[in-house]
Design a protein around this motif. Structure first.
Motif, PDB file in Angstrom:
ATOM      1  N   ILE A  32       0.855  -1.186   0.000  1.00 22.12           N
ATOM      2  CA  ILE A  32       0.000   0.000   0.000  1.00 22.12           C
ATOM      3  C   ILE A  32       0.890   1.235   0.000  1.00 22.12           C
ATOM      4  CG2 ILE A  32      -1.936   1.186   1.085  1.00 22.12           C
ATOM      5  CD1 ILE A  32      -2.522  -1.368   2.641  1.00 22.12           C
TER       6      ILE A  32
ATOM      7  N   GLU B 200      -3.052   5.949  -1.025  1.00 23.04           N
ATOM      8  CA  GLU B 200      -3.781   4.851  -1.670  1.00 23.04           C
ATOM      9  C   GLU B 200      -4.667   4.130  -0.659  1.00 23.04           C
ATOM     10  OE1 GLU B 200      -2.686   1.134  -4.623  1.00 23.04           O
ATOM     11  OE2 GLU B 200      -1.407   1.481  -2.881  1.00 23.04           O
TER      12      GLU B 200
ATOM     13  N   LEU C 270      -6.448   0.420  -0.104  1.00 25.59           N
ATOM     14  CA  LEU C 270      -6.660  -0.973  -0.482  1.00 25.59           C
ATOM     15  C   LEU C 270      -7.898  -1.460   0.245  1.00 25.59           C
ATOM     16  CD1 LEU C 270      -5.832  -3.662  -1.805  1.00 25.59           C
ATOM     17  CD2 LEU C 270      -4.412  -4.112   0.219  1.00 25.59           C
TER      18      LEU C 270
ATOM     19  N   ALA D  11      -2.312   6.423   3.805  1.00 27.38           N
ATOM     20  CA  ALA D  11      -2.514   5.086   3.241  1.00 27.38           C
ATOM     21  C   ALA D  11      -3.568   4.383   4.093  1.00 27.38           C
ATOM     22  CB  ALA D  11      -1.207   4.301   3.256  1.00 27.38           C
TER      23      ALA D  11
END
Length: 544
Positions: free
Chosen positions: A311, A315, A317, A480
């Motif tokens: 990751i 971003e 996930l 993240a």
């Protein structure tokens, strides 16, 4: 009793908490009927009076703190308001059963699953323990609990949230009640199990002629299973009628607002060249299965079985899958809150093998937001103390005054009034509490945040607000996220990439757009079908 005959009549019901100038009218002049084999849904945001109305039916409110200034509740012609305890005891759990929203607070942590389901059968059916055990197994299998026989001796904390909710539903259905009151019965369930449970309830309803009073914030569930709907806000029903008519042509502005409330938009644009924040290589979390007097290990539950991921900053996930697939265990393992094997690197630093003392400085940059804001905030601490706790632990802010300023800034950033910081969690709504939980994580300026079902306990309108907030914070701080959820609508609005888990393994991973438009596996297709269509999922497709 004839099909369609009215069995529950609520007329002009009002509920008041407290007395005098401090009294609160939680429900005001509510009226509705419920017929045999019929499903009536009560919908509305938190605090609208849905659950208070349902609890009134069984007279489960904290009397005398609660009172009924007006109203009547008649079950099969018998008045429930003010009924004698013996009358209520004969009806509660027998003729009218209830599935509560949060199974962890409804199940006894000191009793096994078998003991708790058996209790219902022994009390009302006067079964022998052998017959009760057989019936308990039948019920647990009926509600889709895997390996039901091996779960009989388990305790609530050893089951996932979805598994606990299935146990609650089994207990409620044990005596084949005339009315089942379901207070957010699918909130904790993944989408495929949600579809199966709804299908199960409809089948049982058809077989038993059972009426269903459904309380939910999920309008997609209402659209699929309910015959009639009552829309509530501020303790009043503002619109009622057949589901098809109300949903197709809502008359009240509040109903239109609810129908329009759904997480929308796209995640912030992430950059492939962004620095790598979290990396996992072949991570495993296996729990031993012991048997016999000497508790020898005879096997393992492979909660996480060889997961690898990466990751980057900025971003998200998304991790999806059924309850028990290993999603939350993976998140805890990455944060070193759960012992695991395999490689875990955060900001280039190897976390495995680090002592508690070596991990402590890294904790500030690795945070988590839990599923249920009601359970994750201490009721004995003020909002200021909850948010400032991490600042004190990591020696941030310098003085008390400095930390107070940081708490105020964090609350303001998540959309809360800093002037409320000296209040306590019970003074806030569910959505506000979740904002507090997010502020608690964000005040430490983390780089990586595990979001463990942060919207599943919230109304759809509040879900949309929280998703917007999480996107804004990610964009502002280049965060993240590992976003764990069974709600694929929310995942679609927030995640760049999606990883689908089943039985501790990855069955599919791809950019979010590809997962939702062209899933490669039957399992992923089943999840998406259940999330967006709520169609009946064939077991063969789900279990492939």
């Amino acid at each position: 009793m004839a099909r369609g005959e009215t069995i529950l009549q609520v007329e002009d019901l009002s509920v008041r908490f407290g007395e005098g100038s401090g009294a609160v009218d939680a429900v005001r002049h509510v009226s509705f009927d419920l017929a045999r084999s019929e499903t009536l849904a009560l919908v509305g945001e938190s605090g609208s009076g849905k659950s208070v109305t349902a609890l009134s039916v069984l007279q489960l409110l904290p009397y005398p703190l609660a009172s009924h200034p007006s109203g009547s509740i008649r079950f099969r012609g018998e008045e429930m308001v003010g009924a004698k305890p013996t009358v209520l005891q004969a009806i509660r759990g027998n003729r009218i059963a209830m599935v509560f929203q949060e199974p962890m607070t409804s199940l006894n942590p000191l009793h096994s699953i078998e003991q708790q389901v058996n209790e219902v059968l022994l009390l009302h059916k006067k079964m022998s323990r052998t017959a009760a055990r057989a019936r308990t197994l039948e019920l647990l299998r009926l509600v889709g609990l895997q390996d039901a026989e091996s779960r009989l001796g388990a305790y609530p904390h050893q089951l996932s949230g979805g598994q606990r909710q299935r146990v609650m539903i089994a207990m409620a259905l044990a005596n084949e009640p005339d009315i089942l009151i379901a207070d957010e019965p699918t909130t904790a369930l993944d989408v495929t199990i949600q579809a199966q449970i709804l299908k199960l309830l409809k089948e049982l309803q058809g077989r038993l002629g059972m009426a269903l009073l459904l309380i939910t914030h999920d309008l997609n569930v209402v659209r699929k299973v309910a015959d009639k709907v009552c829309v509530m806000t501020h303790g009043e029903i503002v619109e009622a009628g057949p589901v098809a008519g109300v949903f197709a042509a809502p008359q009240h502005p509040y109903t239109r607002k609810l129908l329009a409330a759904e997480p929308k938009g796209q995640p912030p644009t992430s950059h492939p060249e962004a620095p790598l924040v979290m990396q996992a290589d072949n991570v495993k979390v296996w729990f031993p299965i012991t048997r016999g007097l000497l508790r020898r290990t005879v096997g393992h539950i492979k909660a996480v079985d060889g997961i690898s991921l990466a990751i980057h900053a900025g971003e998200t996930l998304g991790v999806v899958g059924e309850s028990g697939s290993g999603k939350s265990t993976l998140g805890y393992a990455l944060l070193r809150l759960q012992r695991s094997e395999g490689g875990i690197r955060f900001n280039g630093s190897d976390l495995q093998g680090k002592s508690w003392g070596e991990m402590r400085p890294l904790r500030r940059a690795m945070q988590i937001v839990f599923q249920d804001p009601y359970d994750s905030l201490s009721p004995r601490m003020s909002i200021h103390d909850i948010v400032a706790e991490g600042l004190k632990l990591h020696d941030m802010g310098g003085s008390d005054a400095g930390r107070r300023q940081m708490v105020a800034a964090a609350l303001e950033e998540v959309g809360l009034d800093p002037a409320t910081m000296d209040r306590y969690p019970h003074e806030f709504s569910g959505g506000q509490r979740q904002r507090v939980a997010i502020a608690r994580a964000m005040v430490l300026k983390p780089r990586f945040v595990v979001l463990d079902e942060p919207t599943s306990a919230l109304d759809m309108s509040v879900q949309a607000q929280i998703v917007d907030l999480l996107r804004d914070l990610q964009r502002k701080h280049d965060l993240a996220y590992l976003f764990i959820s069974h709600d694929l609508r929310v995942v679609r609005a927030l995640a760049d990439r999606v990883m689908v888990m089943k039985d501790g393994r990855i069955v599919e991973e791809a950019p979010a757009a590809q997962i939702f438009s062209a899933p490669r596996t039957d399992y992923t297709r089943a999840l998406i079908a259940a999330a967006f269509d709520l169609e009946v999922i064939h077991a063969a497709a789900v279990r492939t």
